[in-house]
Design a protein around this motif. Structure first.
Motif, mmCIF file in Angstrom:
data_model
loop_
_atom_site.group_PDB
_atom_site.id
_atom_site.type_symbol
_atom_site.label_atom_id
_atom_site.label_comp_id
_atom_site.label_asym_id
_atom_site.label_seq_id
_atom_site.Cartn_x
_atom_site.Cartn_y
_atom_site.Cartn_z
ATOM 1 N N ASN A 23 2.381 -3.516 13.629
ATOM 2 C CA ASN A 23 1.557 -4.243 12.669
ATOM 3 C C ASN A 23 2.129 -4.104 11.257
ATOM 4 O O ASN A 23 2.213 -5.086 10.502
ATOM 5 N N LYS A 24 2.556 -2.906 10.898
ATOM 6 C CA LYS A 24 3.141 -2.679 9.570
ATOM 7 C C LYS A 24 4.427 -3.481 9.407
ATOM 8 O O LYS A 24 4.659 -4.109 8.372
ATOM 9 N N SER A 25 5.256 -3.486 10.446
ATOM 10 C CA SER A 25 6.504 -4.235 10.398
ATOM 11 C C SER A 25 6.238 -5.735 10.294
ATOM 12 O O SER A 25 6.906 -6.440 9.521
ATOM 13 N N ASN A 26 5.271 -6.217 11.048
ATOM 14 C CA ASN A 26 4.946 -7.647 10.998
ATOM 15 C C ASN A 26 4.423 -8.056 9.629
ATOM 16 O O ASN A 26 4.752 -9.138 9.131
ATOM 17 N N ARG A 27 3.600 -7.204 9.010
ATOM 18 C CA ARG A 27 3.100 -7.516 7.664
ATOM 19 C C ARG A 27 4.247 -7.560 6.668
ATOM 20 O O ARG A 27 4.292 -8.426 5.780
ATOM 21 N N ARG A 28 5.190 -6.634 6.792
ATOM 22 C CA ARG A 28 6.337 -6.595 5.887
ATOM 23 C C ARG A 28 7.197 -7.846 6.057
ATOM 24 O O ARG A 28 7.604 -8.475 5.078
ATOM 25 N N HIS A 29 7.477 -8.224 7.288
ATOM 26 C CA HIS A 29 8.273 -9.422 7.529
ATOM 27 C C HIS A 29 7.564 -10.679 7.034
ATOM 28 O O HIS A 29 8.211 -11.590 6.501
ATOM 29 N N ALA A 30 6.259 -10.738 7.192
ATOM 30 C CA ALA A 30 5.502 -11.895 6.715
ATOM 31 C C ALA A 30 5.560 -11.984 5.193
ATOM 32 O O ALA A 30 5.682 -13.082 4.637
ATOM 33 N N ARG A 31 5.493 -10.848 4.517
ATOM 34 C CA ARG A 31 5.554 -10.863 3.054
ATOM 35 C C ARG A 31 6.917 -11.336 2.572
ATOM 36 O O ARG A 31 7.014 -12.128 1.628
ATOM 37 N N GLU A 42 7.134 -15.083 3.067
ATOM 38 C CA GLU A 42 6.348 -15.837 2.091
ATOM 39 C C GLU A 42 7.050 -15.931 0.746
ATOM 40 O O GLU A 42 6.893 -16.908 0.025
#
Length: 72
Positions: free
Chosen positions: A27-35, A38
């Protein structure tokens, strides 16, 4: 309790804890990649996350000849 029940409970607990850790990291990795996604293609990862060091010491900023590992 029987030893087999104790082992099954211990194994189940270990698997559950492992899954929680795995999902939290993912989840942390996915949030970082999404940021990063963006922000756009031009924004470098080191600008968004300045405290993180690159994993490779061979990281090079600048031009490199094709087919060569040596920078200009």
């Amino acid at each position: 309790m029987k030893k087999s029940n104790i082992l099954l409970v211990g194994l189940g607990t270990t698997i559950a804890i492992g899954m929680v850790v795995y999902l939290a990291r993912r989840n942390k990795s996915n949030r970082r990649h999404a940021r990063v996604a963006e922000e756009g293609y031009e924004t470098a990862d080191d600008i968004l996350f300045p405290g993180r060091r690159p994993r490779s010491r061979r990281l090079h900023y600048g031009p490199v000849f094709p087919g060569s590992n040596n920078p200009l």
